[in-house]
Enzyme design. Structure first.
Site, PDB file in Angstrom:
ATOM      1  N   GLU A  81       0.816  -1.207   0.000  1.00 47.70           N
ATOM      2  CA  GLU A  81       0.000   0.000   0.000  1.00 47.70           C
ATOM      3  C   GLU A  81       0.858   1.269   0.000  1.00 47.70           C
ATOM      4  OE1 GLU A  81      -3.413   0.093  -0.371  1.00 47.70           O
ATOM      5  OE2 GLU A  81      -4.258   0.943   1.470  1.00 47.70           O
ATOM      6  N   ASP A  82       1.952   1.262   0.728  1.00 47.49           N
ATOM      7  CA  ASP A  82       2.696   2.502   0.966  1.00 47.49           C
ATOM      8  C   ASP A  82       4.064   2.592   0.304  1.00 47.49           C
ATOM      9  OD1 ASP A  82       0.585   3.204   2.519  1.00 47.49           O
ATOM     10  OD2 ASP A  82       1.529   2.722   4.433  1.00 47.49           O
TER      11      ASP A  82
END
Ligand code: MN
Length: 497
Positions: A81-82
Protein backbone atom coordinates in the site's frame (compact mmCIF):
# COMPACT_ATOMS: atom_id res chain seq x y z
CA UNK A 1 1.98 7.69 24.72
CA UNK A 2 5.50 7.97 23.30
CA UNK A 3 6.45 5.25 20.90
CA UNK A 4 9.37 3.18 22.15
CA UNK A 5 12.00 2.48 19.53
CA UNK A 6 12.52 -1.22 18.97
CA UNK A 7 14.58 -3.46 16.69
CA UNK A 8 14.00 -6.80 14.99
CA UNK A 9 15.93 -8.43 17.86
CA UNK A 10 13.16 -7.32 20.25
CA UNK A 11 10.64 -9.06 18.03
CA UNK A 12 12.70 -12.26 17.83
CA UNK A 13 13.26 -12.30 21.60
CA UNK A 14 9.51 -12.28 22.17
CA UNK A 15 8.51 -15.07 19.79
CA UNK A 16 6.74 -17.73 21.82
CA UNK A 17 6.68 -20.62 19.37
CA UNK A 18 9.80 -22.65 18.59
CA UNK A 19 11.95 -20.97 15.96
CA UNK A 20 14.31 -23.04 13.86
CA UNK A 21 16.96 -21.49 11.60
CA UNK A 22 14.60 -21.37 8.63
CA UNK A 23 11.82 -19.63 10.52
CA UNK A 24 14.17 -17.07 12.02
CA UNK A 25 15.60 -16.42 8.56
CA UNK A 26 12.08 -15.83 7.24
CA UNK A 27 11.42 -13.16 9.89
CA UNK A 28 14.79 -11.49 9.31
CA UNK A 29 14.24 -11.57 5.58
CA UNK A 30 10.78 -10.01 5.85
CA UNK A 31 12.26 -7.33 8.07
CA UNK A 32 15.04 -6.55 5.61
CA UNK A 33 12.56 -6.17 2.76
CA UNK A 34 10.18 -4.02 4.82
CA UNK A 35 12.95 -1.82 6.17
CA UNK A 36 14.33 -1.21 2.72
CA UNK A 37 10.87 -0.55 1.25
CA UNK A 38 9.92 2.00 3.93
CA UNK A 39 13.38 3.64 3.91
CA UNK A 40 13.09 7.40 4.35
CA UNK A 41 9.41 7.28 5.35
CA UNK A 42 8.42 8.75 8.69
CA UNK A 43 5.50 8.11 10.98
CA UNK A 44 3.02 10.92 11.62
CA UNK A 45 5.04 11.96 14.65
CA UNK A 46 7.63 13.17 12.15
CA UNK A 47 10.31 11.67 14.36
CA UNK A 48 9.92 7.92 14.19
CA UNK A 49 10.98 5.98 11.13
CA UNK A 50 8.02 4.28 9.50
CA UNK A 51 9.55 0.83 10.02
CA UNK A 52 8.83 1.23 13.74
CA UNK A 53 5.14 0.67 13.00
CA UNK A 54 5.50 -2.75 11.31
CA UNK A 55 8.07 -3.67 13.94
CA UNK A 56 5.63 -2.90 16.74
CA UNK A 57 2.88 -4.76 14.89
CA UNK A 58 5.16 -7.79 14.62
CA UNK A 59 6.13 -7.51 18.30
CA UNK A 60 2.48 -7.65 19.36
CA UNK A 61 1.94 -10.71 17.15
CA UNK A 62 5.02 -12.40 18.63
CA UNK A 63 3.84 -11.68 22.17
CA UNK A 64 0.41 -13.14 21.64
CA UNK A 65 2.02 -16.29 20.35
CA UNK A 66 1.85 -16.26 16.56
CA UNK A 67 4.30 -18.05 14.30
CA UNK A 68 6.98 -16.93 11.85
CA UNK A 69 4.71 -16.58 8.80
CA UNK A 70 2.22 -14.31 10.55
CA UNK A 71 5.06 -12.26 12.03
CA UNK A 72 6.63 -11.94 8.56
CA UNK A 73 3.27 -10.82 7.13
CA UNK A 74 2.96 -8.35 10.02
CA UNK A 75 6.35 -6.85 9.14
CA UNK A 76 5.34 -6.50 5.50
CA UNK A 77 1.70 -5.46 5.99
CA UNK A 78 2.05 -1.85 4.80
CA UNK A 79 4.52 -2.54 1.98
CA UNK A 80 2.17 -2.95 -1.03
CA UNK A 81 0.00 0.00 0.00
CA UNK A 82 2.70 2.50 0.97
CA UNK A 83 5.81 1.62 -1.05
CA UNK A 84 6.83 0.86 -4.63
CA UNK A 85 7.14 -2.88 -3.96
CA UNK A 86 4.06 -4.72 -5.22
CA UNK A 87 2.13 -7.63 -3.83
CA UNK A 88 3.29 -9.75 -6.77
CA UNK A 89 6.92 -9.13 -5.86
CA UNK A 90 6.18 -10.09 -2.27
CA UNK A 91 4.51 -13.27 -3.46
CA UNK A 92 7.59 -14.17 -5.51
CA UNK A 93 9.83 -13.59 -2.50
CA UNK A 94 7.70 -15.02 0.31
CA UNK A 95 5.15 -17.31 -1.31
CA UNK A 96 1.40 -17.36 -1.71
CA UNK A 97 0.46 -17.95 1.93
CA UNK A 98 2.24 -14.85 3.25
CA UNK A 99 1.25 -12.61 0.32
CA UNK A 100 -2.39 -13.66 0.74
CA UNK A 101 -2.25 -12.55 4.37
CA UNK A 102 -0.76 -9.18 3.40
CA UNK A 103 -3.42 -8.75 0.72
CA UNK A 104 -6.12 -9.54 3.29
CA UNK A 105 -4.76 -6.92 5.69
CA UNK A 106 -4.69 -4.31 2.91
CA UNK A 107 -8.31 -5.06 2.03
CA UNK A 108 -9.49 -4.97 5.63
CA UNK A 109 -7.80 -1.59 5.87
CA UNK A 110 -10.35 -0.25 3.42
CA UNK A 111 -13.24 -0.91 5.79
CA UNK A 112 -13.99 2.34 7.52
CA UNK A 113 -16.64 3.40 9.93
CA UNK A 114 -18.53 6.20 8.23
CA UNK A 115 -21.97 7.67 8.43
CA UNK A 116 -24.54 5.53 10.19
CA UNK A 117 -23.67 4.28 13.63
CA UNK A 118 -26.80 2.26 14.24
CA UNK A 119 -26.37 -1.07 15.95
CA UNK A 120 -27.38 -3.14 12.96
CA UNK A 121 -24.86 -1.38 10.80
CA UNK A 122 -22.10 -1.85 13.34
CA UNK A 123 -22.90 -5.52 13.73
CA UNK A 124 -22.79 -5.98 9.97
CA UNK A 125 -19.47 -4.22 9.86
CA UNK A 126 -18.02 -6.56 12.49
CA UNK A 127 -19.36 -9.58 10.64
CA UNK A 128 -17.99 -8.33 7.39
CA UNK A 129 -14.62 -7.78 8.92
CA UNK A 130 -14.48 -11.42 9.95
CA UNK A 131 -16.07 -12.56 6.71
CA UNK A 132 -13.50 -10.88 4.52
CA UNK A 133 -10.67 -12.51 6.32
CA UNK A 134 -11.02 -16.17 5.45
CA UNK A 135 -7.73 -16.64 7.28
CA UNK A 136 -8.11 -15.71 10.95
CA UNK A 137 -4.44 -14.69 11.07
CA UNK A 138 -5.34 -11.70 8.88
CA UNK A 139 -7.70 -10.45 11.58
CA UNK A 140 -4.98 -10.89 14.19
CA UNK A 141 -2.51 -8.85 12.13
CA UNK A 142 -5.14 -6.16 11.68
CA UNK A 143 -5.80 -6.06 15.42
CA UNK A 144 -2.07 -5.73 16.16
CA UNK A 145 -1.80 -3.00 13.50
CA UNK A 146 -4.73 -1.13 15.07
CA UNK A 147 -3.34 -1.49 18.57
CA UNK A 148 -0.09 0.18 17.57
CA UNK A 149 -1.93 2.89 15.64
CA UNK A 150 -4.01 3.60 18.76
CA UNK A 151 -0.85 3.80 20.84
CA UNK A 152 0.44 6.53 18.55
CA UNK A 153 -2.90 8.24 17.89
CA UNK A 154 -1.88 11.48 19.59
CA UNK A 155 0.02 12.51 16.46
CA UNK A 156 -3.09 12.67 14.30
CA UNK A 157 -5.45 15.66 13.99
CA UNK A 158 -8.31 15.60 16.56
CA UNK A 159 -11.00 14.83 13.99
CA UNK A 160 -9.18 11.73 12.81
CA UNK A 161 -8.49 10.72 16.38
CA UNK A 162 -12.21 10.70 17.10
CA UNK A 163 -13.12 8.65 14.06
CA UNK A 164 -10.39 6.07 14.65
CA UNK A 165 -11.09 5.84 18.39
CA UNK A 166 -14.79 5.30 17.75
CA UNK A 167 -14.06 2.67 15.14
CA UNK A 168 -11.71 0.96 17.59
CA UNK A 169 -14.33 0.94 20.33
CA UNK A 170 -17.18 -0.23 18.08
CA UNK A 171 -15.46 -2.63 15.69
CA UNK A 172 -11.99 -3.72 16.76
CA UNK A 173 -12.43 -4.19 20.52
CA UNK A 174 -15.62 -6.30 20.08
CA UNK A 175 -13.82 -8.46 17.51
CA UNK A 176 -10.87 -8.98 19.88
CA UNK A 177 -13.42 -9.94 22.51
CA UNK A 178 -15.17 -12.39 20.20
CA UNK A 179 -11.86 -14.02 19.45
CA UNK A 180 -11.19 -14.21 23.20
CA UNK A 181 -8.11 -11.98 23.14
CA UNK A 182 -8.76 -10.23 26.46
CA UNK A 183 -5.37 -8.56 26.54
CA UNK A 184 -5.80 -6.76 23.21
CA UNK A 185 -9.46 -6.01 23.82
CA UNK A 186 -8.60 -4.28 27.11
CA UNK A 187 -5.78 -2.24 25.61
CA UNK A 188 -7.89 -1.16 22.63
CA UNK A 189 -10.79 -0.15 24.86
CA UNK A 190 -8.64 1.81 27.30
CA UNK A 191 -6.93 3.72 24.50
CA UNK A 192 -10.21 4.50 22.72
CA UNK A 193 -11.82 5.50 26.03
CA UNK A 194 -9.06 8.06 26.56
CA UNK A 195 -9.91 9.83 23.29
CA UNK A 196 -13.69 9.43 23.30
CA UNK A 197 -14.36 10.42 26.91
CA UNK A 198 -11.26 12.22 28.21
CA UNK A 199 -12.96 13.51 31.38
CA UNK A 200 -14.39 10.17 32.42
CA UNK A 201 -11.07 8.59 31.56
CA UNK A 202 -9.15 10.95 33.85
CA UNK A 203 -11.73 10.40 36.58
CA UNK A 204 -11.42 6.61 36.35
CA UNK A 205 -7.61 6.67 36.26
CA UNK A 206 -7.53 8.73 39.44
CA UNK A 207 -10.13 6.60 41.19
CA UNK A 208 -8.32 3.40 40.39
CA UNK A 209 -4.90 4.66 41.42
CA UNK A 210 -6.28 6.08 44.70
CA UNK A 211 -8.03 2.83 45.52
CA UNK A 212 -5.07 0.72 44.56
CA UNK A 213 -2.67 2.95 46.44
CA UNK A 214 -4.73 2.59 49.62
CA UNK A 215 -4.99 -1.12 49.33
CA UNK A 216 -1.73 -2.19 47.78
CA UNK A 217 -0.02 -2.97 51.09
CA UNK A 218 -3.01 -5.04 52.09
CA UNK A 219 -3.04 -6.98 48.86
CA UNK A 220 0.67 -7.72 49.03
CA UNK A 221 0.18 -9.08 52.54
CA UNK A 222 -2.69 -11.32 51.49
CA UNK A 223 -0.76 -12.60 48.49
CA UNK A 224 2.17 -13.71 50.63
CA UNK A 225 -0.14 -15.30 53.24
CA UNK A 226 -2.12 -17.06 50.58
CA UNK A 227 0.95 -18.37 48.83
CA UNK A 228 2.34 -19.74 52.08
CA UNK A 229 -0.93 -21.50 52.81
CA UNK A 230 -1.15 -23.06 49.34
CA UNK A 231 2.44 -24.30 49.39
CA UNK A 232 1.86 -25.75 52.86
CA UNK A 233 -1.09 -27.70 51.44
CA UNK A 234 1.08 -29.08 48.65
CA UNK A 235 -0.05 -26.90 45.73
CA UNK A 236 2.54 -25.79 43.20
CA UNK A 237 1.89 -22.09 42.65
CA UNK A 238 3.19 -21.17 39.20
CA UNK A 239 2.31 -17.53 39.71
CA UNK A 240 0.30 -15.34 42.07
CA UNK A 241 -0.15 -11.63 41.61
CA UNK A 242 -2.40 -8.63 42.24
CA UNK A 243 -4.31 -7.09 39.39
CA UNK A 244 -6.75 -4.22 38.92
CA UNK A 245 -9.80 -4.19 36.74
CA UNK A 246 -9.02 -2.52 33.44
CA UNK A 247 -10.07 1.10 33.17
CA UNK A 248 -12.88 0.97 30.67
CA UNK A 249 -14.58 -2.07 32.15
CA UNK A 250 -14.35 -0.41 35.57
CA UNK A 251 -15.99 2.71 34.17
CA UNK A 252 -18.77 0.70 32.54
CA UNK A 253 -19.42 -1.11 35.78
CA UNK A 254 -19.44 2.15 37.76
CA UNK A 255 -22.05 3.56 35.39
CA UNK A 256 -24.24 0.52 36.04
CA UNK A 257 -23.90 1.08 39.81
CA UNK A 258 -24.58 4.83 40.06
CA UNK A 259 -20.83 5.50 40.14
CA UNK A 260 -20.65 3.83 43.56
CA UNK A 261 -17.18 2.29 43.87
CA UNK A 262 -18.32 0.31 46.93
CA UNK A 263 -20.43 -1.84 44.66
CA UNK A 264 -17.58 -2.95 42.45
CA UNK A 265 -16.30 -6.11 44.10
CA UNK A 266 -13.73 -7.05 41.52
CA UNK A 267 -11.89 -3.71 41.41
CA UNK A 268 -8.79 -5.35 42.74
CA UNK A 269 -8.08 -9.00 42.42
CA UNK A 270 -5.56 -11.70 42.94
CA UNK A 271 -4.80 -14.20 40.23
CA UNK A 272 -3.42 -17.63 41.06
CA UNK A 273 -1.93 -19.81 38.33
CA UNK A 274 -1.62 -23.52 39.07
CA UNK A 275 -0.41 -26.46 36.93
CA UNK A 276 -3.44 -28.73 36.62
CA UNK A 277 -7.19 -28.37 36.34
CA UNK A 278 -7.70 -30.39 39.53
CA UNK A 279 -5.39 -27.94 41.37
CA UNK A 280 -7.89 -25.16 40.59
CA UNK A 281 -10.60 -26.74 42.74
CA UNK A 282 -8.12 -27.70 45.48
CA UNK A 283 -6.90 -24.11 45.52
CA UNK A 284 -10.46 -22.79 45.78
CA UNK A 285 -11.02 -25.01 48.85
CA UNK A 286 -7.84 -23.80 50.52
CA UNK A 287 -8.62 -20.13 49.82
CA UNK A 288 -12.12 -20.51 51.28
CA UNK A 289 -10.76 -22.24 54.36
CA UNK A 290 -8.57 -19.27 55.12
CA UNK A 291 -10.77 -16.37 53.96
CA UNK A 292 -14.51 -16.00 54.23
CA UNK A 293 -16.11 -16.07 50.77
CA UNK A 294 -18.86 -13.68 49.77
CA UNK A 295 -22.00 -15.72 49.20
CA UNK A 296 -23.19 -15.92 45.61
CA UNK A 297 -19.91 -14.70 44.14
CA UNK A 298 -18.34 -18.05 43.32
CA UNK A 299 -18.25 -18.55 39.57
CA UNK A 300 -17.03 -21.75 37.99
CA UNK A 301 -16.20 -20.84 34.40
CA UNK A 302 -14.17 -24.03 34.16
CA UNK A 303 -17.13 -26.36 34.01
CA UNK A 304 -19.22 -23.65 32.36
CA UNK A 305 -16.95 -21.54 30.12
CA UNK A 306 -18.09 -18.13 28.87
CA UNK A 307 -19.30 -18.02 25.26
CA UNK A 308 -15.90 -16.83 24.02
CA UNK A 309 -14.21 -19.81 25.69
CA UNK A 310 -13.04 -18.04 28.85
CA UNK A 311 -12.21 -20.50 31.65
CA UNK A 312 -11.36 -19.68 35.26
CA UNK A 313 -12.74 -19.93 38.76
CA UNK A 314 -13.71 -16.65 40.41
CA UNK A 315 -14.52 -16.11 44.02
CA UNK A 316 -14.76 -12.97 46.14
CA UNK A 317 -13.37 -13.03 49.66
CA UNK A 318 -13.42 -10.69 52.64
CA UNK A 319 -9.87 -9.47 53.08
CA UNK A 320 -8.57 -7.78 56.20
CA UNK A 321 -10.32 -4.47 57.00
CA UNK A 322 -13.38 -5.83 55.24
CA UNK A 323 -12.24 -5.10 51.74
CA UNK A 324 -13.60 -7.34 49.03
CA UNK A 325 -11.03 -9.05 46.91
CA UNK A 326 -11.73 -11.13 43.84
CA UNK A 327 -9.60 -14.24 43.49
CA UNK A 328 -9.19 -15.83 40.06
CA UNK A 329 -7.84 -19.36 39.86
CA UNK A 330 -6.78 -20.99 36.60
CA UNK A 331 -4.13 -23.06 34.84
CA UNK A 332 -1.36 -21.53 32.72
CA UNK A 333 -3.12 -22.71 29.59
CA UNK A 334 -6.43 -21.15 30.64
CA UNK A 335 -4.58 -17.92 31.42
CA UNK A 336 -2.92 -17.84 27.99
CA UNK A 337 -6.25 -18.54 26.35
CA UNK A 338 -7.93 -15.76 28.31
CA UNK A 339 -5.27 -13.22 27.37
CA UNK A 340 -4.53 -14.31 23.83
CA UNK A 341 -7.63 -16.26 22.82
CA UNK A 342 -7.56 -17.83 19.43
CA UNK A 343 -3.93 -16.79 19.04
CA UNK A 344 -2.83 -18.98 21.95
CA UNK A 345 -3.58 -22.03 19.86
CA UNK A 346 -0.43 -21.44 17.89
CA UNK A 347 1.49 -21.84 21.12
CA UNK A 348 -0.30 -25.03 22.08
CA UNK A 349 -0.19 -26.67 18.72
CA UNK A 350 2.43 -26.68 16.01
CA UNK A 351 0.05 -27.08 13.12
CA UNK A 352 -0.82 -24.01 11.12
CA UNK A 353 -4.46 -23.42 10.77
CA UNK A 354 -6.90 -21.13 9.14
CA UNK A 355 -10.61 -20.82 9.62
CA UNK A 356 -11.09 -22.54 6.31
CA UNK A 357 -9.14 -25.53 7.54
CA UNK A 358 -11.36 -25.76 10.58
CA UNK A 359 -14.40 -26.23 8.44
CA UNK A 360 -12.96 -28.31 5.66
CA UNK A 361 -11.21 -30.98 7.68
CA UNK A 362 -13.14 -34.15 8.26
CA UNK A 363 -14.41 -34.63 11.78
CA UNK A 364 -12.19 -37.61 12.53
CA UNK A 365 -8.83 -35.94 12.44
CA UNK A 366 -9.79 -32.65 14.06
CA UNK A 367 -8.28 -32.44 17.52
CA UNK A 368 -10.53 -31.49 20.43
CA UNK A 369 -8.93 -28.03 20.62
CA UNK A 370 -9.99 -27.15 17.13
CA UNK A 371 -13.49 -28.39 17.70
CA UNK A 372 -13.68 -25.98 20.60
CA UNK A 373 -12.98 -23.03 18.34
CA UNK A 374 -15.44 -24.21 15.77
CA UNK A 375 -18.01 -24.50 18.54
CA UNK A 376 -17.24 -21.00 19.65
CA UNK A 377 -17.64 -19.63 16.18
CA UNK A 378 -20.94 -21.39 15.92
CA UNK A 379 -21.99 -19.99 19.28
CA UNK A 380 -21.05 -16.57 18.08
CA UNK A 381 -23.12 -17.16 15.00
CA UNK A 382 -25.99 -18.24 17.24
CA UNK A 383 -25.72 -14.90 19.01
CA UNK A 384 -26.93 -13.24 15.85
CA UNK A 385 -30.57 -12.27 15.88
CA UNK A 386 -33.41 -13.84 13.94
CA UNK A 387 -33.03 -11.33 11.14
CA UNK A 388 -29.63 -12.76 10.50
CA UNK A 389 -30.92 -16.16 9.42
CA UNK A 390 -30.14 -15.42 5.81
CA UNK A 391 -26.67 -14.41 6.80
CA UNK A 392 -26.15 -17.57 8.83
CA UNK A 393 -27.29 -19.62 5.86
CA UNK A 394 -24.40 -18.24 3.91
CA UNK A 395 -21.92 -19.14 6.63
CA UNK A 396 -22.11 -22.91 6.25
CA UNK A 397 -19.04 -24.95 5.38
CA UNK A 398 -17.47 -22.59 2.95
CA UNK A 399 -17.44 -19.68 5.33
CA UNK A 400 -19.12 -16.80 3.54
CA UNK A 401 -18.66 -18.41 0.15
CA UNK A 402 -21.81 -16.91 -1.35
CA UNK A 403 -21.09 -13.37 -0.31
CA UNK A 404 -18.75 -10.82 -1.70
CA UNK A 405 -18.02 -7.38 -0.39
CA UNK A 406 -17.09 -4.49 -2.60
CA UNK A 407 -16.26 -0.92 -1.73
CA UNK A 408 -17.39 2.46 -2.98
CA UNK A 409 -14.50 4.84 -3.73
CA UNK A 410 -15.21 6.38 -0.29
CA UNK A 411 -14.71 3.05 1.48
CA UNK A 412 -18.35 2.19 2.17
CA UNK A 413 -19.04 -1.51 2.01
CA UNK A 414 -21.55 -2.98 -0.40
CA UNK A 415 -22.63 -6.53 0.37
CA UNK A 416 -23.46 -8.55 -2.75
CA UNK A 417 -24.17 -12.13 -3.81
CA UNK A 418 -21.49 -14.02 -5.71
CA UNK A 419 -21.19 -13.12 -9.41
CA UNK A 420 -22.85 -9.76 -8.85
CA UNK A 421 -22.15 -7.10 -11.47
CA UNK A 422 -21.53 -3.34 -11.43
CA UNK A 423 -25.25 -2.87 -12.16
CA UNK A 424 -26.14 -4.77 -8.96
CA UNK A 425 -23.59 -2.66 -7.14
CA UNK A 426 -25.04 0.58 -8.54
CA UNK A 427 -28.59 -0.27 -7.49
CA UNK A 428 -27.35 -1.25 -4.04
CA UNK A 429 -25.85 2.20 -3.69
CA UNK A 430 -29.02 4.00 -4.83
CA UNK A 431 -31.79 3.32 -7.35
CA UNK A 432 -30.97 6.58 -9.14
CA UNK A 433 -27.33 5.57 -9.46
CA UNK A 434 -28.47 2.28 -10.97
CA UNK A 435 -30.83 3.94 -13.41
CA UNK A 436 -28.20 6.36 -14.65
CA UNK A 437 -25.28 3.94 -14.92
CA UNK A 438 -23.24 4.21 -18.10
CA UNK A 439 -20.00 2.49 -17.16
CA UNK A 440 -17.91 1.04 -14.36
CA UNK A 441 -14.36 0.70 -13.08
CA UNK A 442 -13.02 -2.04 -10.81
CA UNK A 443 -9.88 -1.04 -8.90
CA UNK A 444 -9.41 1.81 -11.35
CA UNK A 445 -9.74 -0.26 -14.54
CA UNK A 446 -12.68 0.04 -16.90
CA UNK A 447 -14.81 -3.12 -16.86
CA UNK A 448 -17.96 -4.13 -18.80
CA UNK A 449 -21.32 -3.80 -17.07
CA UNK A 450 -21.70 -7.60 -16.86
CA UNK A 451 -18.31 -7.89 -15.11
CA UNK A 452 -18.29 -10.25 -12.12
CA UNK A 453 -17.15 -8.25 -9.13
CA UNK A 454 -14.48 -9.85 -6.95
CA UNK A 455 -14.30 -9.69 -3.20
CA UNK A 456 -12.71 -6.51 -1.92
CA UNK A 457 -12.70 -4.57 -5.18
CA UNK A 458 -13.32 -0.85 -5.23
CA UNK A 459 -16.12 -0.22 -7.73
CA UNK A 460 -16.61 3.17 -9.31
CA UNK A 461 -19.80 3.79 -11.27
CA UNK A 462 -19.99 6.42 -13.99
CA UNK A 463 -23.44 7.88 -14.50
CA UNK A 464 -25.22 10.00 -17.08
CA UNK A 465 -26.44 13.18 -15.51
CA UNK A 466 -29.33 13.86 -17.86
CA UNK A 467 -30.94 10.61 -18.79
CA UNK A 468 -31.88 7.23 -17.41
CA UNK A 469 -30.87 4.23 -19.42
CA UNK A 470 -31.64 0.85 -17.87
CA UNK A 471 -31.62 -1.65 -20.70
CA UNK A 472 -33.52 -4.89 -21.19
CA UNK A 473 -30.13 -6.61 -21.67
CA UNK A 474 -29.20 -5.87 -18.09
CA UNK A 475 -31.85 -8.34 -16.93
CA UNK A 476 -29.80 -11.14 -18.49
CA UNK A 477 -26.88 -10.74 -16.13
CA UNK A 478 -27.90 -8.93 -12.94
CA UNK A 479 -27.90 -11.10 -9.83
CA UNK A 480 -29.87 -9.20 -7.21
CA UNK A 481 -33.65 -9.02 -7.13
CA UNK A 482 -33.25 -5.40 -6.13
CA UNK A 483 -31.62 -4.55 -9.46
CA UNK A 484 -34.12 -6.67 -11.40
CA UNK A 485 -37.13 -4.99 -9.89
CA UNK A 486 -35.78 -1.49 -10.47
CA UNK A 487 -34.91 -2.25 -14.08
CA UNK A 488 -38.34 -3.76 -14.74
CA UNK A 489 -40.06 -0.85 -13.07
CA UNK A 490 -38.22 1.57 -15.31
CA UNK A 491 -38.86 -0.45 -18.48
CA UNK A 492 -42.56 -0.65 -17.65
CA UNK A 493 -42.76 3.06 -17.07
CA UNK A 494 -41.16 3.67 -20.44
CA UNK A 495 -43.51 1.19 -22.08
CA UNK A 496 -40.85 -1.36 -22.98
CA UNK A 497 -42.32 -4.18 -20.91
MN1 MN B 1 -0.32 -0.50 9.41
Amino acid sequence: MQDTKITIEDVLKNVRVDLDIKKEALIRNAYAVAENAHLGQKRKSGVDDYIQHPLHTALILAKIGLGSKTIAAGLLHDVPEDTTITLIELEQKFGKEISAMIDGVTKLGKIKLRGSKENIFLENLRKMFLAMASDIRVVLIKLADRLHNMETLSYLPPEKQQRIALETMEIFAPIANRLGIGEIKARLENLAFQYLEPENYAFTVKLLSDQYGQRKKNIDKIISEMKKELVKEGITVLDIFGRTKHLYSLFRKLKRHDMDIGKVYDLIGIRIIVPELSNCYETLGIVHKKYRPLVGRIKDYISLPKPNGYQSIHTTIFGPEEYFIEVQIRTKKMDDEAEFGIASHWIYSEKKRTLKNFFLKSKHNVPEEELKWVRQLREWQNDLGENDQEFIESLKIDFFKNHIFAFTPLGDIIDLPEDATPIDFAYRVHSEVGNRTTGAKANGKIVPLDYKIKNGEVIEITTARNHKNPSRDWLKFVRTSLAKSHIKKHLKKEGFL
